[in-house]
Design an enzyme around this catalytic site. Structure first.
Site, short mmCIF file in Angstrom:
data_model
loop_
_atom_site.label_atom_id
_atom_site.label_comp_id
_atom_site.label_asym_id
_atom_site.label_seq_id
_atom_site.Cartn_x
_atom_site.Cartn_y
_atom_site.Cartn_z
N GLU A 253 -13.84 1.06 10.46
CA GLU A 253 -13.92 -0.31 9.95
C GLU A 253 -14.60 -1.25 10.93
O GLU A 253 -14.52 -2.47 10.79
CB GLU A 253 -12.52 -0.83 9.59
N ASP B 244 2.01 -1.90 2.50
CA ASP B 244 0.73 -1.40 1.96
C ASP B 244 1.01 -0.06 1.27
O ASP B 244 1.22 -0.03 0.05
CB ASP B 244 -0.28 -1.27 3.11
N LYS C 152 -4.76 -4.09 -2.92
CA LYS C 152 -6.02 -3.32 -2.94
C LYS C 152 -6.23 -2.91 -4.39
O LYS C 152 -5.42 -2.16 -4.95
CB LYS C 152 -5.87 -2.06 -2.09
#
Ligand code: PGA
Ligand code: ZN
Length: 432
Positions: A206, A313, A338
């Site tokens: 990332e 998450d 997401k």
């Protein structure tokens, strides 16, 4: 057929930031307007996420998506023709019914999310609105507080360190633009410090600096030094945010920190993290314990939840029902959203609304496998999520998103920056 009804749905194979195949869908409406949607891809996935359809076999590491493209061509396209693209909920329900499995494994989460997103873009184009404005309707919007990675780790860096994301937040910034500028100074300072010690080894998936550290704590210490090196006071101007992604190294209440050569039970990991929260200026922490360790999460949140944001998450997988349950059981106090974890735009929006209703922090997030697609920035603004996680401050699949935020801020005018106003109600950071 009306001007906003779907005339055609096409799909093509494109490539993501890891050089792997992914699905792009293109929806064209009766009036000729069209929209494209791209499926991103995770590397540290929750076990209850929508499942991507990949071809397997020796070619392209098994990652090819010809079968998912076939789902769009043979099943989805004929079924959506004539459907009104402005009715996102209706389109998404149709996609869910066509698949018929709880995990979207039959047609593929990647096929479904690409079409759902393409429909959204087409509807915005039909209304001649920027995506964020289409999503906002007439509701208030803000520029989200960015959460930006400085060092990568975990599954995004060959497990070189156990912690997955070492990030910073600039809650006191006056604007989104200023938050980015301050983060840029910290990112550059971190690179300089790594170079000085001969430890500069490129970047992780990332875009965060490669984590050439001897221990997890050394990474945290280096992050504090980078904040100081950039001329800021840790904890005051710039705070730390971590994604532990504990499901990657723990299951059944047993955790193995590979770098520190330590095996811990749930209490042990909890204690280690509480110690970090005492010694380092940590404002937010994601997946501190594994997705199957609800008790550990509740214990951890009880200990820090009145001052620190605890994000689910892998634990919540962008699922409204799981968010409702987490709110009842106080397991976490914030939800990461997401879109491809849920599989459709409407389900992701529902998870975010469930988070808002619970007084949770709400963070729209990218995946580690991304593209030039900037839709998530529009979602964070249009849905008023108030926090945005996109990865680091390098690699254009990340920078495209930060840069889009700057354009939206310019269009919205000053004084729209969310700062900490989207933090969990329980943390008391919200005033303002
Ligand atoms: P991903 O993980 O690799 O599954 O996208 C990102 C995250 O854990 O937040
Ligand atoms: Zn995560």
């Amino acid at each position: 057929m009306t001007s906003s009804s779907i005339a055609s749905v096409r799909a093509r194979r494109i490539w993501d930031s890891r050089g792997r195949p992914t699905v792009e869908a293109e929806v064209t409406l009766g009036d000729g307007t069209s929209g494209r949607g791209i499926a991103p891809a995770g590397a540290s996935r929750g076990s209850n996420e929508a499942i991507d359809r990949r071809d397997g076999g020796p070619r392209l590491g098994g990652y090819d998506v010809q079968e998912a493209l076939g789902s769009v061509r043979d099943v989805i396209a004929p079924a959506l023709e004539g459907w009104d693209a402005v009715d996102q909920q209706g389109v998404d329900e149709r996609l869910i019914a066509l698949d018929g499995t709880p995990t979207k494994a039959k047609l593929g989460g990647n096929a479904i999310v690409a079409v759902s997103l393409a429909t959204l873009h087409a509807a915005a184009a039909h209304r001649n609105l920027p995506l964020w404005r289409h999503l906002a309707q007439d509701n208030p919007v803000t520029l989200p507080l960015p959460e930006i990675q400085i060092f990568g780790g975990g599954a995004h860096a060959g497990r070189r360190i156990d912690i997955q994301d070492l990030m910073v937040m600039v809650p006191g910034a006056r604007s989104f633009a200023q938050a980015l500028e301050i983060t840029a100074e910290v990112y550059l300072a971190a690179g300089r410090l790594m170079a000085e010690r001969g430890a500069l080894q490129g970047v992780a998936d990332e875009g965060g600096w490669w984590p050439a550290f001897a221990s997890n704590e050394e990474a945290l210490e280096m992050l504090v030094r980078a904040i100081e090196g950039a001329g800021f006071t840790p904890g005051e101007e710039v705070a730390i945010s971590l994604d532990i992604a504990a499901s990657e190294f723990g299951k059944g209440g047993r955790y193995t920190l590979g770098l520190d050569r330590r095996a811990l039970d749930s209490d042990g990991l909890c204690e280690l993290l509480l110690g970090w929260c005492d010694r380092f200026p940590i404002l937010s922490i994601e997946d501190p314990l594994a997705e199957d360790d609800a008790e550990g999460l509740a214990r951890f949140t009880r200990a820090v939840g009145s001052r620190i944001q605890v994000i689910g998450d892998d634990f919540l997988v962008t699922d409204g029902a799981r968010v409702d349950r987490a709110a009842r059981e106080d397991t976490v106090n914030a939800v990461l959203v997401k879109v491809n974890q849920a599989g459709t735009v409407s389900e992701a929006a529902a998870a975010l609304e469930a988070g808002k209703a619970a007084g949770f922090g709400t963070i729209v997030s990218a995946r580690s496998g991304e593209t030039e697609d900037v839709a998530i920035v529009h979602m964070a603004v249009g849905w008023n999520a108030r926090q945005l996680k996109v990865g680091s401050f390098s690699r254009s699949e990340r920078m495209a998103k930060w840069n889009e935020g700057l354009r939206i801020e310019e269009a919205l005018g000053d004084n729209m920056f969310a700062g900490l106003t989207g933090f969990p109600a329980s943390t008391g950071h919200r005033a303002g």
